[in-house]
Write an enzyme that holds these catalytic residues in place. Structure first.
Site, mmCIF file in Angstrom:
data_model
loop_
_atom_site.group_PDB
_atom_site.id
_atom_site.type_symbol
_atom_site.label_atom_id
_atom_site.label_comp_id
_atom_site.label_asym_id
_atom_site.label_seq_id
_atom_site.Cartn_x
_atom_site.Cartn_y
_atom_site.Cartn_z
ATOM 1 N N SER A 25 -44.057 34.748 -12.825
ATOM 2 C CA SER A 25 -43.174 34.453 -11.694
ATOM 3 C C SER A 25 -41.903 33.775 -12.173
ATOM 4 C CB SER A 25 -43.897 33.563 -10.675
ATOM 5 O OG SER A 25 -44.350 32.376 -11.297
ATOM 6 N N THR A 157 -23.585 42.518 32.312
ATOM 7 C CA THR A 157 -25.040 42.639 32.269
ATOM 8 C C THR A 157 -25.291 44.137 32.135
ATOM 9 O OG1 THR A 157 -25.273 42.860 34.656
ATOM 10 C CG2 THR A 157 -25.420 40.624 33.778
ATOM 11 N N HIS A 158 -26.295 44.507 31.389
ATOM 12 C CA HIS A 158 -26.566 45.931 31.097
ATOM 13 C C HIS A 158 -25.351 46.591 30.453
ATOM 14 C CE1 HIS A 158 -29.898 45.417 34.018
ATOM 15 N NE2 HIS A 158 -28.990 44.731 34.681
ATOM 16 N N SER A 279 -11.737 53.298 5.233
ATOM 17 C CA SER A 279 -12.553 54.476 4.968
ATOM 18 C C SER A 279 -11.952 55.219 3.786
ATOM 19 C CB SER A 279 -12.561 55.369 6.210
ATOM 20 O OG SER A 279 -12.862 56.700 5.842
ATOM 21 N N LYS A 285 -8.508 54.427 9.422
ATOM 22 C CA LYS A 285 -9.605 53.553 9.816
ATOM 23 C C LYS A 285 -9.487 52.121 9.305
ATOM 24 C CE LYS A 285 -13.169 54.499 11.367
ATOM 25 N NZ LYS A 285 -14.284 55.359 11.749
ATOM 26 N N ASN A 287 -12.356 49.203 9.572
ATOM 27 C CA ASN A 287 -13.709 49.027 10.088
ATOM 28 C C ASN A 287 -14.185 47.575 10.032
ATOM 29 O OD1 ASN A 287 -13.903 51.842 10.423
ATOM 30 N ND2 ASN A 287 -14.527 52.073 8.283
ATOM 31 N N GLU A 292 -20.814 44.426 10.704
ATOM 32 C CA GLU A 292 -21.910 45.405 10.622
ATOM 33 C C GLU A 292 -22.928 44.993 9.558
ATOM 34 O OE1 GLU A 292 -20.347 49.529 10.376
ATOM 35 O OE2 GLU A 292 -18.508 48.615 11.123
ATOM 36 N N TYR A 319 -56.127 27.299 -2.452
ATOM 37 C CA TYR A 319 -55.039 28.042 -3.080
ATOM 38 C C TYR A 319 -55.506 29.420 -3.545
ATOM 39 C CZ TYR A 319 -51.471 29.591 -6.318
ATOM 40 O OH TYR A 319 -50.516 30.342 -6.937
ATOM 41 N N GLN A 324 -48.044 32.962 -4.731
ATOM 42 C CA GLN A 324 -46.914 33.082 -5.651
ATOM 43 C C GLN A 324 -45.832 34.011 -5.074
ATOM 44 O OE1 GLN A 324 -47.515 33.044 -9.970
ATOM 45 N NE2 GLN A 324 -46.821 35.155 -9.980
ATOM 46 N N LYS A 327 -42.246 33.236 -2.786
ATOM 47 C CA LYS A 327 -40.906 32.823 -3.217
ATOM 48 C C LYS A 327 -39.884 33.941 -3.105
ATOM 49 C CE LYS A 327 -43.409 29.711 -5.654
ATOM 50 N NZ LYS A 327 -44.623 30.452 -5.283
HETATM 51 N N1 ARG Z 1 -47.043 30.230 -10.121
HETATM 52 C C1 ARG Z 1 -47.979 29.877 -9.098
HETATM 53 C C2 ARG Z 1 -47.383 29.984 -7.702
HETATM 54 O O1 ARG Z 1 -46.255 30.249 -7.569
HETATM 55 C C3 ARG Z 1 -48.450 28.474 -9.275
HETATM 56 C C4 ARG Z 1 -49.545 28.410 -10.217
HETATM 57 C C5 ARG Z 1 -50.860 28.307 -9.656
HETATM 58 N N2 ARG Z 1 -51.644 29.194 -10.432
HETATM 59 C C6 ARG Z 1 -52.955 29.125 -10.579
HETATM 60 N N3 ARG Z 1 -53.478 29.975 -11.359
HETATM 61 N N4 ARG Z 1 -53.667 28.241 -9.959
HETATM 62 O O2 ARG Z 1 -48.074 29.821 -6.745
#
Ligand code: ARG
Length: 462
Positions: A25, A157-158, A279, A285, A287, A292, A319, A324, A327
């Site tokens: 990660s 409205t509408h 364009s 044009k 735009n 958009e 967990y 992971q 993110k």
């Molecule tokens: N990289 C992991 C995450 O983003 C955190 C590590 C936890 N990993 C584990 N094997 N307990 O969640």
């Protein structure tokens, strides 16, 4: 060279290369490095306080981490995929730099409480940044609204002309939506601002940790109450994504209006050249691509919200590695919404209203028909009957292709003898907006008051 895994002790074989690429990660969570280091310094200081580390060890850890932070900021730090994630990369670098003490940093914690802490620290800052950007946009809209406080435009409205409104009033509606967006972020920030550290892998730790102390160092309002919950649930991420999705949805609605208003058929606004594109084939044009794109990008933000919900929904306590994956969407959401807000706020001062066009549009579509009905009600005709009378008058006006106010008094009196000469001022655009002078109404007088109140509201924390 293959790097030794911090968890390599019980493993006999090296990690398969495909697995390495699949599980890493670091390619995205390096964005948490600054927060990871802050969290580690606080953790080390806490361990020192409870005499698990000596003062010298904690000093060495803090100094080492600060150096690493500088290296990262300077772009000199070498991230390694083999070290999986931001936590192990930094910890390995620290041990390399300071030796034994570095290897003691992970006492009484786990990457599970570490990553949850990092993410909360990151999101806390992001909420603050978004609040600033929302406020900037509100400020830009407020300026424009002040400028056009009394300008008449059709209210819809509408998407059918309904009643005349002032542009100031219309823009204040946008400011209100953004205010609720700010409130939502500030509310979700309260739940973000809770510290998981000390939960360790899932069950807590056998060391005599001082979680209150650590929370205070990191500016968290309190430590989390349950270790299993703290390392696993990502509802705070989902709440944040939801708040961001609502921002994106609002921006998308505003942009849809801008696109319509800038079109040949409306011609309500002109957007400055710097905020439009051309364009490649049609030379004439210009735009409204920025609007958009903001509208389009809201799709990915909302999509990421759904990803996060689905990511979480099948996970048993505590967990799981699934987390992971939170993110990628969360960073993308942040980037898109921050950028959209910034470009929108920069575009607003470049929007010029065509007051003649908005006025002309408002005087079409019998926008003051309700005012005629209200006039009759004031002459003691029940609203339903008044509605019927005006409906007939509108029909006549349509037949004659004229406005209600262009029918003569005698003609109007055919529909109701209660109509007198004083009906005409009530049916003007100004008469219509001025009549709506209650709180929350579109009368210029009220709008000016609302603008002053909005200025104060924007200056205060949400
Ligand atoms: N990289 C992991 C995450 O983003 C955190 C590590 C936890 N990993 C584990 N094997 N307990 O969640």
């Amino acid at each position: 060279m293959t790097q030794k895994k911090p968890w390599g002790g019980r493993f006999g074989q090296a990690t398969n290369e495909l697995v390495e690429d699949f599980t890493e990660s670091i390619s995205f969570d390096h964005r948490l490095s600054h927060y990871d280091i802050r969290g580690s310094i606080a953790h080390a200081r806490m361990l020192e306080k409870v005499a698990v580390l000596t003062g010298e060890e904690a000093d060495a850890i803090e100094n080492g981490l600060r150096k690493i932070d500088e290296e990262i900021t300077a772009g000199q730090f070498e991230w390694s995929t083999q070290l999986e994630d931001v936590h192990m990369n930094i910890e390995a670098a620290l041990s390399k730099r300071i030796g034994e003490a570095g290897k003691k940093l992970h006492t009484g914690r786990s990457r599970n409480d570490q990553v949850a802490t990092d993410l909360r620290l990151y999101l806390r800052d992001t909420c603050d940044e978004l609040d600033e950007r929302l406020t900037d946009l509100q400020g830009a809209l407020l300026k424009l609204a002040n400028h056009e406080a009394k300008t008449i435009m059709p209210g819809y409205t509408h998407l059918q002309v309904a009643q005349p409104v002032t542009i100031g009033h219309h823009l204040l509606a946008w400011i209100e939506m953004l205010q609720r967006d700010r409130e939502r972020l500030s509310d979700c920030r309260k739940r973000i601002n809770v510290m998981p550290l000390g939960s360790a892998a899932l069950a807590g730790t056998s060391f005599p940790i001082d979680r209150e102390f650590c929370a205070e160092l990191l500016g968290f309002s309190r430590p989390s109450r349950n270790s299993l919950d703290a390392v696993s649930d990502r509802d705070f991420v989902i709440e944040y994504a939801n708040a961001c999705s609502l921002i994106a949805m609002h921006l998308s609605r505003f942009c849809e209006e801008l696109v319509l208003w800038a079109s040949e058929s409306y011609q309500f606004i002109e957007i400055g050249d710097a905020f439009c594109t051309g364009s490649s084939i049609m030379p004439q044009k210009k735009n409204p691509d920025i609007a958009e794109l903001i509208r389009g990008k809201s799709g990915s933000v909302i999509g990421h919200l759904v990803s996060l919900l689905v990511l979480m929904k099948g996970q048993p306590l505590a967990y799981n590695r699934d987390n992971q994956e939170d993110k990628i969407p969360v960073f993308s959401i942040t980037d898109t919404v921050c950028q959209s807000l910034a470009v929108f706020a920069a575009m607003v001062p470049e929007i010029k209203f065509n007051r003649e066009r908005t006025r002309t549009a408002a005087s079409k579509g019998y926008a003051t028909a309700t005012d005629l009905a209200d006039y009759l009600v004031r002459r003691n005709i029940p609203f339903r009957d008044a509605h019927e009378v005006v409906g007939k008058a509108v029909s006549r006006a349509i037949e004659k292709s004229c406005d209600l106010s262009e029918l003569s008094l005698t003609e109007l009196q055919e529909f109701s003898p209660m109509i007198e000469e004083d009906v005409f001022p009530a049916m003007t655009l100004e008469g219509s907006v001025n009549a709506r002078a209650h709180m929350g109404g579109t009368a210029p007088k009220r709008v000016l008051e609302a603008l002053a109140a909005a200025k104060k509201m924007i200056a205060e924390p949400a």
